[in-house]
Design a protein around this motif. Structure first.
Motif, PDB file in Angstrom:
ATOM      1  N   VAL A 176      34.464  38.662  43.996  1.00  0.00           N
ATOM      2  CA  VAL A 176      35.502  39.620  43.604  1.00  0.00           C
ATOM      3  C   VAL A 176      35.010  40.546  42.486  1.00  0.00           C
ATOM      4  O   VAL A 176      35.224  41.758  42.510  1.00  0.00           O
ATOM      5  CB  VAL A 176      36.782  38.860  43.155  1.00  0.00           C
ATOM      6  N   GLY A 177      34.283  39.962  41.522  1.00  0.00           N
ATOM      7  CA  GLY A 177      33.866  40.705  40.331  1.00  0.00           C
ATOM      8  C   GLY A 177      33.028  41.928  40.662  1.00  0.00           C
ATOM      9  O   GLY A 177      33.201  43.000  40.054  1.00  0.00           O
ATOM     10  N   ASP A 178      32.113  41.800  41.650  1.00  0.00           N
ATOM     11  CA  ASP A 178      31.225  42.932  41.990  1.00  0.00           C
ATOM     12  C   ASP A 178      32.028  44.109  42.531  1.00  0.00           C
ATOM     13  O   ASP A 178      31.733  45.272  42.242  1.00  0.00           O
ATOM     14  CB  ASP A 178      30.207  42.509  43.056  1.00  0.00           C
ATOM     15  N   VAL A 179      33.048  43.800  43.344  1.00  0.00           N
ATOM     16  CA  VAL A 179      33.869  44.879  43.917  1.00  0.00           C
ATOM     17  C   VAL A 179      34.712  45.526  42.819  1.00  0.00           C
ATOM     18  O   VAL A 179      34.799  46.755  42.722  1.00  0.00           O
ATOM     19  CB  VAL A 179      34.752  44.336  45.072  1.00  0.00           C
ATOM     20  N   LEU A 180      35.294  44.700  41.953  1.00  0.00           N
ATOM     21  CA  LEU A 180      36.100  45.260  40.858  1.00  0.00           C
ATOM     22  C   LEU A 180      35.233  46.089  39.910  1.00  0.00           C
ATOM     23  O   LEU A 180      35.684  47.122  39.397  1.00  0.00           O
ATOM     24  CB  LEU A 180      36.812  44.147  40.082  1.00  0.00           C
ATOM     25  N   ALA A 181      33.969  45.675  39.734  1.00  0.00           N
ATOM     26  CA  ALA A 181      33.066  46.441  38.852  1.00  0.00           C
ATOM     27  C   ALA A 181      32.821  47.832  39.430  1.00  0.00           C
ATOM     28  O   ALA A 181      32.796  48.832  38.689  1.00  0.00           O
ATOM     29  CB  ALA A 181      31.750  45.691  38.665  1.00  0.00           C
ATOM     30  N   VAL A 182      32.660  47.917  40.750  1.00  0.00           N
ATOM     31  CA  VAL A 182      32.462  49.220  41.392  1.00  0.00           C
ATOM     32  C   VAL A 182      33.719  50.074  41.202  1.00  0.00           C
ATOM     33  O   VAL A 182      33.644  51.272  40.881  1.00  0.00           O
ATOM     34  CB  VAL A 182      32.139  49.032  42.899  1.00  0.00           C
ATOM     35  N   MET A 183      34.893  49.452  41.361  1.00  0.00           N
ATOM     36  CA  MET A 183      36.143  50.206  41.201  1.00  0.00           C
ATOM     37  C   MET A 183      36.335  50.674  39.751  1.00  0.00           C
ATOM     38  O   MET A 183      36.804  51.782  39.501  1.00  0.00           O
ATOM     39  CB  MET A 183      37.327  49.348  41.655  1.00  0.00           C
ATOM     40  N   ARG A 184      35.947  49.836  38.816  1.00  0.00           N
ATOM     41  CA  ARG A 184      36.020  50.235  37.399  1.00  0.00           C
ATOM     42  C   ARG A 184      35.137  51.451  37.141  1.00  0.00           C
ATOM     43  O   ARG A 184      35.513  52.381  36.426  1.00  0.00           O
ATOM     44  CB  ARG A 184      35.519  49.097  36.493  1.00  0.00           C
ATOM     45  N   GLN A 185      33.935  51.426  37.717  1.00  0.00           N
ATOM     46  CA  GLN A 185      33.010  52.551  37.513  1.00  0.00           C
ATOM     47  C   GLN A 185      33.567  53.828  38.137  1.00  0.00           C
ATOM     48  O   GLN A 185      33.482  54.910  37.552  1.00  0.00           O
ATOM     49  CB  GLN A 185      31.627  52.206  38.105  1.00  0.00           C
ATOM     50  N   LEU A 186      34.171  53.707  39.334  1.00  0.00           N
ATOM     51  CA  LEU A 186      34.788  54.881  39.967  1.00  0.00           C
ATOM     52  C   LEU A 186      35.869  55.462  39.065  1.00  0.00           C
ATOM     53  O   LEU A 186      35.991  56.678  38.919  1.00  0.00           O
ATOM     54  CB  LEU A 186      35.430  54.495  41.304  1.00  0.00           C
ATOM     55  N   ALA A 187      36.664  54.571  38.477  1.00  0.00           N
ATOM     56  CA  ALA A 187      37.731  55.025  37.572  1.00  0.00           C
ATOM     57  C   ALA A 187      37.123  55.759  36.376  1.00  0.00           C
ATOM     58  O   ALA A 187      37.588  56.834  35.992  1.00  0.00           O
ATOM     59  CB  ALA A 187      38.563  53.831  37.110  1.00  0.00           C
ATOM     60  N   ARG A 188      36.048  55.191  35.818  1.00  0.00           N
ATOM     61  CA  ARG A 188      35.373  55.841  34.677  1.00  0.00           C
ATOM     62  C   ARG A 188      34.821  57.211  35.069  1.00  0.00           C
ATOM     63  O   ARG A 188      34.802  58.136  34.284  1.00  0.00           O
ATOM     64  CB  ARG A 188      34.231  54.957  34.154  1.00  0.00           C
ATOM     65  N   ASP A 189      34.373  57.322  36.339  1.00  0.00           N
ATOM     66  CA  ASP A 189      33.822  58.600  36.822  1.00  0.00           C
ATOM     67  C   ASP A 189      34.919  59.620  37.120  1.00  0.00           C
ATOM     68  O   ASP A 189      34.631  60.733  37.545  1.00  0.00           O
ATOM     69  CB  ASP A 189      32.999  58.379  38.103  1.00  0.00           C
ATOM     70  N   GLY A 190      36.191  59.212  36.981  1.00  0.00           N
ATOM     71  CA  GLY A 190      37.284  60.170  37.142  1.00  0.00           C
ATOM     72  C   GLY A 190      37.912  60.212  38.518  1.00  0.00           C
ATOM     73  O   GLY A 190      38.702  61.115  38.817  1.00  0.00           O
ATOM     74  N   MET A 191      37.570  59.245  39.391  1.00  0.00           N
ATOM     75  CA  MET A 191      38.177  59.216  40.732  1.00  0.00           C
ATOM     76  C   MET A 191      39.677  58.926  40.621  1.00  0.00           C
ATOM     77  O   MET A 191      40.095  58.080  39.839  1.00  0.00           O
ATOM     78  CB  MET A 191      37.482  58.129  41.575  1.00  0.00           C
ATOM     79  N   THR A 192      40.470  59.639  41.402  1.00  0.00           N
ATOM     80  CA  THR A 192      41.906  59.373  41.475  1.00  0.00           C
ATOM     81  C   THR A 192      42.117  58.194  42.413  1.00  0.00           C
ATOM     82  O   THR A 192      41.610  58.200  43.539  1.00  0.00           O
ATOM     83  CB  THR A 192      42.629  60.625  42.024  1.00  0.00           C
ATOM     84  N   MET A 193      42.836  57.165  41.949  1.00  0.00           N
ATOM     85  CA  MET A 193      42.922  55.936  42.736  1.00  0.00           C
ATOM     86  C   MET A 193      44.343  55.382  42.749  1.00  0.00           C
ATOM     87  O   MET A 193      45.013  55.347  41.721  1.00  0.00           O
ATOM     88  CB  MET A 193      41.976  54.863  42.136  1.00  0.00           C
ATOM     89  N   LEU A 194      44.755  54.957  43.939  1.00  0.00           N
ATOM     90  CA  LEU A 194      46.039  54.270  44.110  1.00  0.00           C
ATOM     91  C   LEU A 194      45.692  52.896  44.682  1.00  0.00           C
ATOM     92  O   LEU A 194      45.139  52.796  45.785  1.00  0.00           O
ATOM     93  CB  LEU A 194      46.910  55.080  45.078  1.00  0.00           C
ATOM     94  N   VAL A 195      45.982  51.851  43.910  1.00  0.00           N
ATOM     95  CA  VAL A 195      45.440  50.526  44.217  1.00  0.00           C
ATOM     96  C   VAL A 195      46.555  49.496  44.319  1.00  0.00           C
ATOM     97  O   VAL A 195      47.271  49.256  43.343  1.00  0.00           O
ATOM     98  CB  VAL A 195      44.465  50.072  43.097  1.00  0.00           C
ATOM     99  N   VAL A 196      46.710  48.887  45.497  1.00  0.00           N
ATOM    100  CA  VAL A 196      47.592  47.723  45.631  1.00  0.00           C
ATOM    101  C   VAL A 196      46.750  46.502  45.292  1.00  0.00           C
ATOM    102  O   VAL A 196      45.691  46.291  45.900  1.00  0.00           O
ATOM    103  CB  VAL A 196      48.139  47.595  47.069  1.00  0.00           C
ATOM    104  N   THR A 197      47.183  45.748  44.304  1.00  0.00           N
ATOM    105  CA  THR A 197      46.329  44.633  43.879  1.00  0.00           C
ATOM    106  C   THR A 197      47.125  43.459  43.324  1.00  0.00           C
ATOM    107  O   THR A 197      48.235  43.623  42.816  1.00  0.00           O
ATOM    108  CB  THR A 197      45.307  45.124  42.810  1.00  0.00           C
ATOM    109  N   HIS A 198      46.511  42.282  43.452  1.00  0.00           N
ATOM    110  CA  HIS A 198      47.038  41.092  42.782  1.00  0.00           C
ATOM    111  C   HIS A 198      46.189  40.755  41.557  1.00  0.00           C
ATOM    112  O   HIS A 198      46.411  39.737  40.920  1.00  0.00           O
ATOM    113  CB  HIS A 198      47.049  39.898  43.747  1.00  0.00           C
ATOM    114  N   GLU A 199      45.194  41.616  41.274  1.00  0.00           N
ATOM    115  CA  GLU A 199      44.291  41.372  40.135  1.00  0.00           C
ATOM    116  C   GLU A 199      44.928  41.951  38.868  1.00  0.00           C
ATOM    117  O   GLU A 199      44.738  43.120  38.523  1.00  0.00           O
ATOM    118  CB  GLU A 199      42.932  42.036  40.385  1.00  0.00           C
TER     119      GLU A 199
END
Ligand SMILES: Nc1ncnc2c1ncn2[C@@H]1O[C@H](COP(=O)(O)OP(=O)(O)OP(=O)(O)O)[C@@H](O)[C@H]1O
Length: 251
Positions: A176-199
């Motif tokens: 799970v951590g590797d995928v969340l790390a990629v998503m965190r980086q996308l957020a830092r890069d300014g990507m607009t994101m709508l995320v359904v999550t239990h995390e």
């Protein structure tokens, strides 16, 4: 250019007699991360599927980057073009290499030539930490790697917004951590994101806005420090106490 990338207004959706969405309003601004949390069956996936035109709303309007996707006369492929979607199950073509999975839609939909599509694909594989895996088949990769390929595939279409529907729910905990790390980086890069999550940790740390949905409505929304840290509604409090203390069994 408008600052609003996704705008949902008065959205209703029913399956037969089952009313799943009962008047949802939602706004996602450029560069924002909006996380949707809530119990199973509250309508979170249905909301994302309406935004991505996989479900047809009964009522209400949805605009993505100024484009009215609920207009009955629209060209669906054209309207979907600005939306990247990542599902719980990775939905990769198992008989195609990672590289072909990333180039096929670029070539068909965006009409990129092979060299250009491969260049974009390799750049996005680098972003998700999978350089060197371009010749692999999806089945030769772990679930976490497959999900990162799915993210790279969505990014290769140059989306205005990325929708994630419980992207880590099908993964073994250690992946799970590797995928969340990629998503965190996308957020830092300014990507607009709508995320359904239990995390909840991810939502707490990365989201600009958290929406708590229950029973087809948005019960509460605001910054994570408020919705997760100091929820106002009893329904939000009950849900959070269950997910944050899973060992707790109510009488
Ligand atoms: N295609 C469909 N046909 C009939 N009912 C559906 C369909 N899709 C969803 N539903 C129902 O709509 C309700 C909301 O489902 P949805 O998947 O949107 O909830 P969710 O909040 O995403 O739940 P989960 O966290 O379990 O994924 C559920 O009762 C579900 O069974």
């Amino acid at each position: 250019m408008s600052d609003t990338i996704v705008s949902v207004s008065g959205l209703h959706k029913a399956f037969g007699k089952l009313e799943v969405l009962k008047g949802i309003d939602l706004e996602v601004r450029r560069g924002q991360v909006v996380c949707i949390i809530g119990p199973s069956g509250s309508g979170k996936s249905t909301l994302l599927r309406c935004v991505n035109l996989l479900e047809e709303p009964n009522q209400g309007s949805i605009t993505v980057n100024g484009f009215e996707v609920t207009d009955p006369d629209i060209d669906i492929d054209r309207a979907r073009r600005g939306i990247g979607m990542v599902f719980q199950s990775f939905n990769l073509f198992s008989h195609l290499s990672v590289l072909d999975n990333l180039t096929i839609a670029q070539r068909k939909v965006l009409r990129r030539d092979k060299a250009e599509a491969e260049k974009v694909a390799l750049e996005n594989l680098r972003k998700v930490g999978l350089t060197g895996k371009e010749r692999s088949l999806p089945t030769q990769l772990s679930g976490g790697q497959q999900q990162r390929v799915a993210i790279a595939r969505a990014l290769s279409m140059d989306p205005d917004v990325m929708l994630f529907d419980e992207p880590t729910s099908a993964l073994d905990p250690e992946l799970v951590g590797d995928v969340l790390a990629v998503m965190r980086q996308l957020a830092r890069d300014g990507m607009t994101m709508l995320v359904v999550t239990h995390e909840m940790q991810f939502a707490r740390e990365v989201a600009d806005v958290v929406l708590f949905m229950d029973g087809g409505i948005v019960v509460e929304q605001g910054p994570p420090s408020q919705v997760i840290g100091d929820p106002r509604h009893e329904r939000t409090q009950t849900f959070l106490s269950r997910v944050l203390n899973p060992a707790h069994v109510e009488e």
